[in-house]
Design an enzyme around this catalytic site. Structure first.
Site, PDB file in Angstrom:
ATOM      1  N   ARG A 170      -2.504 -43.120 -12.896  1.00 30.81           N
ATOM      2  CA  ARG A 170      -3.509 -42.179 -13.426  1.00 30.81           C
ATOM      3  C   ARG A 170      -3.459 -40.815 -12.714  1.00 30.81           C
ATOM      4  O   ARG A 170      -4.473 -40.148 -12.542  1.00 30.81           O
ATOM      5  CB  ARG A 170      -4.925 -42.756 -13.302  1.00 30.81           C
ATOM      6  CG  ARG A 170      -5.186 -43.974 -14.132  1.00 30.81           C
ATOM      7  CD  ARG A 170      -5.123 -43.676 -15.623  1.00 30.81           C
ATOM      8  NE  ARG A 170      -5.434 -44.868 -16.388  1.00 30.81           N
ATOM      9  CZ  ARG A 170      -4.546 -45.790 -16.760  1.00 30.81           C
ATOM     10  NH1 ARG A 170      -3.255 -45.628 -16.452  1.00 30.81           N
ATOM     11  NH2 ARG A 170      -4.923 -46.841 -17.449  1.00 30.81           N
ATOM     12  N   SER A 250     -11.958 -46.048 -20.224  1.00 30.39           N
ATOM     13  CA  SER A 250     -12.339 -46.560 -18.900  1.00 30.39           C
ATOM     14  C   SER A 250     -13.011 -45.448 -18.107  1.00 30.39           C
ATOM     15  O   SER A 250     -12.458 -44.358 -17.999  1.00 30.39           O
ATOM     16  CB  SER A 250     -11.098 -47.012 -18.128  1.00 30.39           C
ATOM     17  OG  SER A 250     -10.414 -47.968 -18.892  1.00 30.39           O
ATOM     18  N   GLU A 353     -12.593 -41.803 -13.701  1.00 30.85           N
ATOM     19  CA  GLU A 353     -11.363 -41.416 -14.391  1.00 30.85           C
ATOM     20  C   GLU A 353     -11.525 -40.136 -15.233  1.00 30.85           C
ATOM     21  O   GLU A 353     -10.658 -39.262 -15.174  1.00 30.85           O
ATOM     22  CB  GLU A 353     -10.881 -42.580 -15.262  1.00 30.85           C
ATOM     23  CG  GLU A 353      -9.487 -42.356 -15.784  1.00 30.85           C
ATOM     24  CD  GLU A 353      -8.973 -43.505 -16.626  1.00 30.85           C
ATOM     25  OE1 GLU A 353      -8.833 -44.625 -16.107  1.00 30.85           O
ATOM     26  OE2 GLU A 353      -8.710 -43.273 -17.814  1.00 30.85           O
TER      27      GLU A 353
HETATM   28  C1  LIG Z   1     -11.584 -45.303 -26.524  1.00 35.41           C
HETATM   29  C2  LIG Z   1     -10.690 -44.717 -25.447  1.00 35.41           C
HETATM   30  C3  LIG Z   1      -9.653 -45.474 -24.918  1.00 35.41           C
HETATM   31  C4  LIG Z   1      -8.818 -44.945 -23.922  1.00 35.41           C
HETATM   32  N1  LIG Z   1      -7.820 -45.722 -23.415  1.00 35.41           N
HETATM   33  C5  LIG Z   1      -6.996 -45.230 -22.457  1.00 35.41           C
HETATM   34  C6  LIG Z   1      -5.944 -46.024 -21.917  1.00 35.41           C
HETATM   35  O1  LIG Z   1      -5.749 -47.177 -22.300  1.00 35.41           O
HETATM   36  N2  LIG Z   1      -5.162 -45.493 -20.959  1.00 35.41           N
HETATM   37  C7  LIG Z   1      -5.325 -44.207 -20.522  1.00 35.41           C
HETATM   38  O2  LIG Z   1      -4.564 -43.777 -19.645  1.00 35.41           O
HETATM   39  N3  LIG Z   1      -6.303 -43.423 -21.016  1.00 35.41           N
HETATM   40  C8  LIG Z   1      -7.144 -43.897 -21.970  1.00 35.41           C
HETATM   41  N4  LIG Z   1      -8.151 -43.115 -22.470  1.00 35.41           N
HETATM   42  C9  LIG Z   1      -8.349 -41.751 -21.954  1.00 35.41           C
HETATM   43  C10 LIG Z   1      -7.699 -40.639 -22.809  1.00 35.41           C
HETATM   44  O3  LIG Z   1      -7.525 -41.053 -24.128  1.00 35.41           O
HETATM   45  C11 LIG Z   1      -6.356 -40.198 -22.264  1.00 35.41           C
HETATM   46  O4  LIG Z   1      -6.476 -39.787 -20.927  1.00 35.41           O
HETATM   47  C12 LIG Z   1      -5.752 -39.042 -23.087  1.00 35.41           C
HETATM   48  O5  LIG Z   1      -4.413 -38.841 -22.733  1.00 35.41           O
HETATM   49  C13 LIG Z   1      -6.487 -37.718 -22.930  1.00 35.41           C
HETATM   50  O6  LIG Z   1      -5.866 -36.792 -23.784  1.00 35.41           O
HETATM   51  P1  LIG Z   1      -6.699 -35.663 -24.491  1.00 35.41           P
HETATM   52  O7  LIG Z   1      -5.750 -34.854 -25.318  1.00 35.41           O
HETATM   53  O8  LIG Z   1      -7.866 -36.211 -25.208  1.00 35.41           O
HETATM   54  O9  LIG Z   1      -7.167 -34.801 -23.240  1.00 35.41           O
HETATM   55  P2  LIG Z   1      -8.605 -34.171 -22.930  1.00 35.41           P
HETATM   56  O10 LIG Z   1      -9.613 -35.250 -22.817  1.00 35.41           O
HETATM   57  O11 LIG Z   1      -8.886 -33.072 -23.858  1.00 35.41           O
HETATM   58  O12 LIG Z   1      -8.341 -33.573 -21.475  1.00 35.41           O
HETATM   59  C14 LIG Z   1      -8.159 -34.417 -20.368  1.00 35.41           C
HETATM   60  C15 LIG Z   1      -7.523 -33.604 -19.230  1.00 35.41           C
HETATM   61  O13 LIG Z   1      -6.218 -33.197 -19.625  1.00 35.41           O
HETATM   62  C16 LIG Z   1      -6.124 -31.777 -19.628  1.00 35.41           C
HETATM   63  N5  LIG Z   1      -5.278 -31.402 -20.768  1.00 35.41           N
HETATM   64  C17 LIG Z   1      -5.362 -31.852 -22.047  1.00 35.41           C
HETATM   65  N6  LIG Z   1      -4.391 -31.279 -22.793  1.00 35.41           N
HETATM   66  C18 LIG Z   1      -3.705 -30.459 -21.957  1.00 35.41           C
HETATM   67  C19 LIG Z   1      -2.607 -29.578 -22.129  1.00 35.41           C
HETATM   68  N7  LIG Z   1      -1.999 -29.411 -23.306  1.00 35.41           N
HETATM   69  N8  LIG Z   1      -2.179 -28.883 -21.043  1.00 35.41           N
HETATM   70  C20 LIG Z   1      -2.764 -29.037 -19.834  1.00 35.41           C
HETATM   71  N9  LIG Z   1      -3.800 -29.843 -19.610  1.00 35.41           N
HETATM   72  C21 LIG Z   1      -4.270 -30.542 -20.667  1.00 35.41           C
HETATM   73  C22 LIG Z   1      -7.543 -31.258 -19.745  1.00 35.41           C
HETATM   74  O14 LIG Z   1      -7.665 -29.957 -19.209  1.00 35.41           O
HETATM   75  C23 LIG Z   1      -8.283 -32.306 -18.928  1.00 35.41           C
HETATM   76  O15 LIG Z   1      -8.153 -32.010 -17.564  1.00 35.41           O
HETATM   77  C24 LIG Z   1      -9.016 -43.615 -23.461  1.00 35.41           C
HETATM   78  C25 LIG Z   1     -10.068 -42.855 -24.009  1.00 35.41           C
HETATM   79  C26 LIG Z   1     -10.897 -43.396 -24.990  1.00 35.41           C
HETATM   80  C27 LIG Z   1     -12.008 -42.565 -25.573  1.00 35.41           C
END
Ligand SMILES: Cc1cc2nc3c(=O)[nH]c(=O)nc-3n(C[C@H](O)[C@H](O)[C@H](O)COP(=O)(O)OP(=O)(O)OC[C@H]3O[C@@H](n4cnc5c(N)ncnc54)[C@H](O)[C@@H]3O)c2cc1C
Length: 359
Positions: A170, A250, A353
């Site tokens: 992570r 999580s 997280e």
């Molecule tokens: C129902 C559910 C289940 C999930 N299951 C998992 C799982 O099994 N495993 C897991 O690891 N995670 C899980 N997650 C967490 C999440 O989905 C992941 O971490 C995902 O990769 C976040 O991506 P995002 O585009 O939504 O980022 P955001 O939530 O928009 O941002 C998260 C972070 O990433 C940064 N970020 C996003 N895009 C960029 C970019 N293009 N450039 C630079 N920084 C950026 C943001 O600034 C922030 O710091 C889950 C979430 C939910 C709601």
């Protein structure tokens, strides 16, 4: 680029809560990213990069700077094609704004292994390297070849190899040592044509067995579908109208502990905790991963526990949910109550997280 003001952020997050962005802009190309970064720098305004909003807790006051939503689209392919030898590598260059699960589906349809267990995770491709997304025995670290990003320090585009991303559980340089420095615009995934799927987790193996006739050949599409089914039973798949998925997945990381800490957890809990391999990397030598969900349950919290409008998912103790009109303050109060109780019982502080925005 359309610069919006006082834009509500809640609809852009899976928690569906939090205040507005003082300024908000969507980037459709790399030029927009350069322009938005220059705009924020000229005005000395803080910049936050938004992907799919699935790993965020936005404060009730919102964010007092510019929120840049990365919407770059497009996927290019190179290497193996359908007539290539099995195990040939195939490269996908996916723009950061692509939907992650749709990308996984495309790769399994192409019969390419490497990310099939990461099906059903919400968010964008650009968000995946940030916390080294992982599930069911796979992490993106094993399949990422390169990350292209705009470096806000050097004011130039850079391409980082997987080693330069410094991936761990992570964790990557994007969310640790160089937090806030890079805007990811593209991620290159190197997958394997007709490779063997990763089937390490018992609940995934069970879900696959239940759905297929004895002896039938297993396709990657089926593996990804089984992953999504398992995730759905845990409220870890975004399903319209499902109250358990107004969350950030999580809420706490699974602690990685030494043998000594494991023994003291067992002594405090009066039973052996479940454990998983801590993963590769010298920092994990002699350590194991203990499920945070188990620690939380042993500290007295049950599925469905509620504190005001914040709650614990009815299907997974590790997910905190917005039960309807929750504030970020309420979610944090519940998180603190849980972390305090785990610490009091086991002497171990759980680490959050999701990323906090505007706190
Ligand atoms: C129902 C559910 C289940 C999930 N299951 C998992 C799982 O099994 N495993 C897991 O690891 N995670 C899980 N997650 C967490 C999440 O989905 C992941 O971490 C995902 O990769 C976040 O991506 P995002 O585009 O939504 O980022 P955001 O939530 O928009 O941002 C998260 C972070 O990433 C940064 N970020 C996003 N895009 C960029 C970019 N293009 N450039 C630079 N920084 C950026 C943001 O600034 C922030 O710091 C889950 C979430 C939910 C709601």
């Amino acid at each position: 680029m359309l610069m919006e003001e006082n834009k509500p952020l809640a609809p852009f997050t899976t928690f569906d809560l939090g205040g507005p962005a003082r300024w908000f802009v969507q980037a459709a190309g790399e030029d927009d990213i350069v322009e938005a970064a220059a705009w924020a720098k000229q005005r000395a305004v803080p910049l936050f990069v938004l992907g799919g909003g699935s790993n965020l807790l936005v404060s009730d006051a919102g964010f007092g700077g510019l929120v840049l939503r990365v919407g770059l689209r497009g996927i290019a392919e190179a290497g193996a094609h359908e007539n290539s030898e099995p195990s040939s590598p195939k490269l996908y260059q996916a723009a950061a704004g692509e939907d992650w699960d749709a990308f996984v589906e495309r790769t399994v349809q192409d019969n390419c292994t490497g990310i099939e267990c990461l099906a059903g995770i919400p968010g964008t491709v650009g968000g995946t390297p940030v916390q080294n997304v992982g599930a069911y025995g796979q992490e993106v670290a094993s399949s990422i070849e390169r990350v292209r990003a705009f470096d806000l320090k050097a004011r130039a585009f850079v391409e980082l190899s997987a080693a330069e991303c410094e991936f761990a559980y992570r964790r990557s340089r994007f969310n640790s040592t160089e937090r806030g420095r890079y805007i990811v615009t593209r991620v290159d995934y190197r997958l394997t044509l007709a490779g063997a799927p990763t089937l390490r987790y018992a609940d995934l193996q069970r879900a696959i067995q239940e759905s297929r006739p004895e002896g039938a050949e297993l396709s990657l599409v089926e593996v990804a579908a089984a992953v999504r089914r398992v995730r759905r039973t845990k409220g870890m798949l975004l399903v319209e109208g499902d109250p358990d998925c107004r969350s950030a997945g999580s809420f706490f990381k699974n602690p990685i502990v030494t043998e000594e800490q494991l023994q003291s957890i067992a002594a405090a809990g009066g039973k052996e905790p479940p454990r998983f391999p801590a993963g590769p990397g010298p920092e994990n030598l002699g350590r194991v991963k203990v499920p945070a969900a188990w620690l939380i349950e042993q500290a007295g919290f049950t599925k469905g526990y509620a504190l005001g409008a914040a709650g614990v998912s009815s299907r997974h103790t590790l997910a905190l949910i917005n039960r309807g009109h929750a504030t970020a303050k309420e979610i944090l109060a519940l998180a603190t109550q849980i972390a305090d109780a785990v610490e009091a019982r086991f002497g171990l502080r759980l680490e959050m997280e999701p990323v906090l925005v505007g706190f």
